[in-house]
Motif scaffolding. Structure first.
Motif, short mmCIF file in Angstrom:
data_model
loop_
_atom_site.label_atom_id
_atom_site.label_comp_id
_atom_site.label_asym_id
_atom_site.label_seq_id
_atom_site.Cartn_x
_atom_site.Cartn_y
_atom_site.Cartn_z
N LEU A 66 0.51 -0.96 0.35
CA LEU A 66 -0.24 -0.25 0.41
C LEU A 66 0.83 1.25 -0.28
CD1 LEU A 66 -2.91 -1.00 2.84
CD2 LEU A 66 -3.06 -1.38 -0.01
N HIS A 67 0.65 1.87 -1.23
CA HIS A 67 2.01 3.30 -1.50
C HIS A 67 1.15 4.46 -1.92
CE1 HIS A 67 5.32 5.85 -2.41
NE2 HIS A 67 5.09 5.85 -3.12
N GLN A 68 0.85 5.38 -0.36
CA GLN A 68 0.51 7.25 -0.71
C GLN A 68 -1.40 6.74 -1.69
OE1 GLN A 68 3.14 8.78 -3.71
NE2 GLN A 68 4.53 8.55 -1.87
N ASN A 69 -1.93 5.68 -1.25
CA ASN A 69 -2.77 5.56 -1.72
C ASN A 69 -4.55 6.98 -0.97
OD1 ASN A 69 -2.92 3.64 -3.63
ND2 ASN A 69 -2.88 2.64 -1.32
N ILE A 74 0.88 -6.71 5.31
CA ILE A 74 1.13 -5.90 4.72
C ILE A 74 2.17 -4.90 4.34
CG2 ILE A 74 0.31 -3.19 4.54
CD1 ILE A 74 -2.87 -5.19 4.52
N VAL A 75 2.88 -4.70 3.17
CA VAL A 75 3.94 -3.94 2.91
C VAL A 75 3.73 -2.44 3.35
CG1 VAL A 75 5.27 -6.07 2.83
CG2 VAL A 75 4.28 -4.43 1.38
N GLY A 76 4.68 -1.68 3.29
CA GLY A 76 4.09 -0.38 2.48
C GLY A 76 5.25 0.77 1.92
N GLY A 77 5.19 1.22 1.52
CA GLY A 77 6.63 2.54 1.22
C GLY A 77 6.90 2.15 -0.87
N ASN A 78 6.11 0.90 -1.27
CA ASN A 78 7.11 0.19 -1.98
C ASN A 78 6.48 1.01 -3.50
OD1 ASN A 78 9.04 -0.74 -1.50
ND2 ASN A 78 7.61 -2.55 -0.92
N ASN A 79 7.07 1.74 -4.51
CA ASN A 79 6.61 2.38 -5.65
C ASN A 79 7.17 1.75 -7.04
OD1 ASN A 79 5.63 4.47 -7.02
ND2 ASN A 79 6.62 5.99 -7.42
#
Length: 401
Positions: free
Chosen positions: A357-360, A382-387
């Motif tokens: 989940l990234h910048q939703n 849940i992992v975050g910050g990956n673009n």
């Protein structure tokens, strides 16, 4: 300055940007001499806007004089006639990749190609801009990868000659602006295309390759460019038929298209990574899909999409039991405070699922999308910050052997 040896000065000069380096060579003869070593070391690859670099012709000449025996890649933008003349007055024996754009865009013609061939005798990758018909392209001795997107007036007959002569590994066309010079009835013979590993074309040009596309054994990459159409993937799958049925997709990406997920599932094609960029109707009717629908998809990436319905997202999370990764990046959700029900998500799973989940954001407030989890399991994370990286082409495909 005399107290500093050459190695130290070379290191100091190497920290300067190109404009500052140009200034320094006019300050003192020692800097002028040492800049040869700096540029030879720094510029194995030259990728410059000549407008921004702001070379004088004298400095431009000295720069390429210094690096001509060591540079391997030259990519120049906004090149003038005077700069072209200086550039092609030298020979670059190690350059294998030469790409340029001129100002004005029609500056160069067929008569200038022999100069380029003489200056770049070992060039294998070529992307020119100008009024080229292709008449001298067969004379480029080691050509393997060719971009014709910026060649005005390129003739179809010369395209066939170039592709047959060189047995190209890569071709990039997308010459819709020059359609006047092309033949809509063209079908490239197998001898032209059979060695290709990468193809970039628009939908109209697909007709030229369509008959023998299935026979290109080494094809690793296919890109469809040009004007975006909402159901481009549907059209492509219909045109390619048995080609897509026999291929295992490593990456399949669509941009500004619709119905991608439905199309891939209905076609039952194996896809390692399905990437969908900017689809405002992404999960419509997802409740109609059962878990076996995702059997051939390993990873899902959603970028800048609109997620319209909470029930559809629930259906996706519960049914994609064979998917091991899903990513939502800069997506817009019409609902907020979503809860991932871990016990339900893992109920039919036998391998872990990662959710990125990234910048939703939430559509109503444009604030960050609020989510939470209910429960824990080793089968859900849940992992975050990956673009992740995307091409943003209408359709981009890579293939496994």
């Amino acid at each position: 300055m005399e107290a500093l040896n050459d190695d130290i000065l070379i290191r100091i000069l190497g920290y300067l940007d190109l404009k500052s380096q140009q200034t320094m060579i006019s300050v003192h003869p020692r800097f002028y001499h040492l800049m040869y070593f700096v540029w030879c070391s720094q510029y194995k690859t030259v990728n410059l806007s000549l407008f921004e670099a702001n070379f004088s012709i004298k400095h431009f000449n000295y720069f390429f004089q210094c690096i001509r025996d060591t540079v391997k890649v030259i990519r120049l933008r906004l090149m003038s006639w005077e700069q072209f003349e200086v550039l092609t007055s030298k020979v670059y024996p190690k350059v294998h990749d030469f790409r340029f754009a001129t100002i004005p865009s029609n500056l160069l013609t067929d008569a200038d190609i022999p100069k380029i061939i003489k200056s770049f005798p070992n060039m294998t990758t070529f992307s020119p801009q100008g009024n080229f018909s292709g008449v001298h392209f067969t004379d480029i001795p080691q050509l393997e990868r060719l971009t014709l997107t910026y060649c005005r007036m390129f003739l179809v007959g010369n395209l066939i000659n170039v592709m047959t002569t060189h047995q190209l590994k890569e071709i990039k066309l997308c010459m819709s602006d020059q359609r006047f010079y092309q033949s809509i009835f063209l079908k490239l013979p197998l001898e032209c295309v059979k060695h290709l590993e990468s193809i970039k074309i628009d939908l109209d040009e697909l007709l030229w390759f369509q008959e023998h596309l299935k026979d290109i054994k080494n094809l690793k990459e296919l890109t469809i460019c040009g004007p975006r159409q909402k159901r481009t993937l549907d059209v492509l799958f219909c045109k390619l038929g048995c080609f897509t049925e026999k291929r295992h997709f490593k990456i399949l990406e669509t941009c500004n298209s619709t119905n991608t997920l439905d199309t891939v599932i209905s076609a039952n094609v194996p896809v390692d990574a399905l990437k969908i960029v900017t689809d405002n109707y992404l999960l419509e009717d997802m409740r109609l899909f059962a878990n076996q629908s995702y059997d051939n998809i390993k990873q899902l990436y959603f970028k800048s999409c609109c997620i319209q319905d909470k029930r559809s997202l629930n259906s996706l999370m519960l049914n994609m039991v064979n998917v091991d990764f899903v990513s939502f990046e800069q997506c817009l959700f019409t609902f907020d405070n979503y809860k991932f029900m871990v016990s339900q998500i893992i109920q039919k799973r036998n391998k872990p699922l990662q959710v990125n989940l990234h910048q939703n954001s939430f559509e109503e407030t444009r604030l960050p999308w609020v989510w939470s989890t209910d429960g824990e399991s080793d089968l859900f994370e849940i992992v975050g910050g990956n673009n992740y990286e995307y091409t943003y082409e209408p359709i981009y495909m890579t293939f496994n052997k």
